[in-house]
Motif scaffolding. Sequence first.
Motif, PDB file in Angstrom:
ATOM      1  N   CYS A  84      28.542 -41.654  90.998  1.00  0.00           N
ATOM      2  CA  CYS A  84      28.377 -41.819  92.450  1.00  0.00           C
ATOM      3  C   CYS A  84      27.020 -41.282  92.880  1.00  0.00           C
ATOM      4  CB  CYS A  84      29.467 -41.055  93.206  1.00  0.00           C
ATOM      5  SG  CYS A  84      31.103 -41.661  92.862  1.00  0.00           S
TER       6      CYS A  84
ATOM      7  N   HIS B 286      34.273 -42.094 100.801  1.00  0.00           N
ATOM      8  CA  HIS B 286      35.435 -42.882 101.232  1.00  0.00           C
ATOM      9  C   HIS B 286      36.294 -43.293 100.038  1.00  0.00           C
ATOM     10  CE1 HIS B 286      33.022 -44.371 104.996  1.00  0.00           C
ATOM     11  NE2 HIS B 286      33.311 -43.088 105.034  1.00  0.00           N
ATOM     12  N   LEU B 287      35.662 -43.360  98.864  1.00  0.00           N
ATOM     13  CA  LEU B 287      36.349 -43.938  97.706  1.00  0.00           C
ATOM     14  C   LEU B 287      36.770 -42.911  96.673  1.00  0.00           C
ATOM     15  CD1 LEU B 287      34.286 -47.157  97.603  1.00  0.00           C
ATOM     16  CD2 LEU B 287      36.753 -47.123  97.294  1.00  0.00           C
TER      17      LEU B 287
ATOM     18  N   VAL C  75      27.499 -48.336  99.903  1.00  0.00           N
ATOM     19  CA  VAL C  75      28.835 -47.805 100.223  1.00  0.00           C
ATOM     20  C   VAL C  75      28.729 -46.304 100.510  1.00  0.00           C
ATOM     21  CG1 VAL C  75      30.057 -49.468  98.803  1.00  0.00           C
ATOM     22  CG2 VAL C  75      29.344 -47.323  97.783  1.00  0.00           C
ATOM     23  N   ASP C  76      29.820 -45.741 101.025  1.00  0.00           N
ATOM     24  CA  ASP C  76      29.887 -44.291 101.178  1.00  0.00           C
ATOM     25  C   ASP C  76      30.855 -43.781 100.108  1.00  0.00           C
ATOM     26  OD1 ASP C  76      30.435 -41.695 101.811  1.00  0.00           O
ATOM     27  OD2 ASP C  76      30.374 -42.018 103.976  1.00  0.00           O
TER      28      ASP C  76
ATOM     29  N   MET D  67      35.276 -49.983 102.321  1.00  0.00           N
ATOM     30  CA  MET D  67      35.665 -49.247 101.109  1.00  0.00           C
ATOM     31  C   MET D  67      36.654 -50.061 100.263  1.00  0.00           C
ATOM     32  SD  MET D  67      38.054 -46.228 102.640  1.00  0.00           S
ATOM     33  CE  MET D  67      39.798 -46.484 102.996  1.00  0.00           C
TER      34      MET D  67
ATOM     35  N   SER E 119      33.071 -52.989 107.106  1.00  0.00           N
ATOM     36  CA  SER E 119      34.511 -52.779 106.934  1.00  0.00           C
ATOM     37  C   SER E 119      35.316 -53.624 107.925  1.00  0.00           C
ATOM     38  CB  SER E 119      34.813 -51.295 107.157  1.00  0.00           C
ATOM     39  OG  SER E 119      36.166 -51.103 107.452  1.00  0.00           O
TER      40      SER E 119
END
Length: 438
Positions: A299, A282-283, A278-279, A256, A44
């Motif tokens: 997801c 966060h999105l 990715v996490d 993100m 990030s």
Amino acid sequence: MRPFCYKTVYAKKKTRLCRVGFYMEKLIVRPCGALRGRVGIGGSKNAALPILAATLLCEGPSLIGNLPAIRDVELALAILSGMGVAVTRVDRATYELNTNHAFPPAQPDPLTGRMRASAYLLGACLGRFGVGRVGCIGGCDFGGRPIDQHIKAFVALGATVSVEDEAICVRADHLHGAAITFDTVSVGATVNAMLAAVRAEGETVLRNVAREPHIVDLAAYLNRCGADIRGAGTATIRIRGVKTLRGCSYSVIPDMIEAGTYLLAAAATQGAVTVMGVDPTHLSPLTDVLRKMGADVDCEERRISLFATARLRGSTITTAPFPGFPTDLQPPMAALFSVSLGESRVCETIWRHRFRYVEELQKMGADIRLQGDGACIQGGQLHGAELCVPDLRAGAALLIAACAAEGESVLHSPSYIERGYEDLLLKLRALGADISAV
Ligand code: EPZ
């Protein structure tokens, strides 16, 4: 492998500034149909930049991993290098920063004028040296970008702030803990207050702070170095100042906004893309909207897959600090709305003037009306056009629109996009985009 010394390379290539980037004059984008495939997401930007500044607060080396290979990180490393920090590249995404011989700049580095995150040097230098200077702080132009809340925090912690020869100067003989309630939620002011408070004497309580994942990441890095920060990710952060911090190994969280941009590109081209590493938490503000629009979004622990087999339905977004819809995805979302079915609305509550991309999308035939702090978008078919990239996320929006349009588009001044997107061309081409750089 022989370590790569950033300082030497930077000195040799002064005119080019950047090691990984290159200045593109224009991008040519042709219709490509649906984007499909998997794309790995880098570190990030907005977490990496505060963490790089925070290394100044530590004794001994810090090994920072998952740094994105983007222009702003290159600038940050160059600025730190100019302050005596020994910056050594360990591998593509990992740098060792040893700040043992760092010194406060006698004159602000002109490079600080090139990015917004230079402001973090004020908090970090206050914490480390008791004095800091930066020039006119740069960054994307959204009209005014005030720093009154940064100053409010510095003053509460015992510093004086002045403007000398067009530089912002902060000074403090002694930093002490304070209770600070921000008047507005600000990522930058939260970062700067944390950086200055972490070595102040006593306890600091910060209220009405930003809760973005990058704030949590900065706190996690500093805590690993020996700081005592609690509450990051909530509206109140408590910091007990410590005398010393020791550098550590740390890996930056995934970006993100980069991940969201590829998901939006997939949705606009009716494609199927998986963003890797990715996490998904966060999105969720983005994935919730995409599902409402009719996309199939799946997801898993470290990945998000999006499938769109037809044009999506229009929707409404209102940007807000985390966990609201991120302002940095507002322009790319507007590009998707421009090719969706029916009417969509955008309400921008953070950067009221973040609509410089609208004129460019209109050149492609987009039906967008600006109304107050927002825009009303009637979806339709876009056509290729000659476009000018006004800022980083606007550039991402124009690229998405160009991939989804009929006919060829030419994007002028695309180097803004290199400030925040790692390996952009390679990643887009791997998904099937027909894009070339001049
Ligand atoms: C950070 O900017 C990000 N930049 C921006 O991302 C992002 O758009 C923004 O946070 C909001 O999420 C970096 O992290 C380097 P703010 P920052 O202080 O810290 C007002 C991108 O594209 N405000 O949270 O500058 C301000 O006017 C970039 O990656 C004050 O009034 O943003 C705005 O309305 C662009 N006084 C709101 O707060 C202050 O002292 C949020 O700004 C500070 C801010």
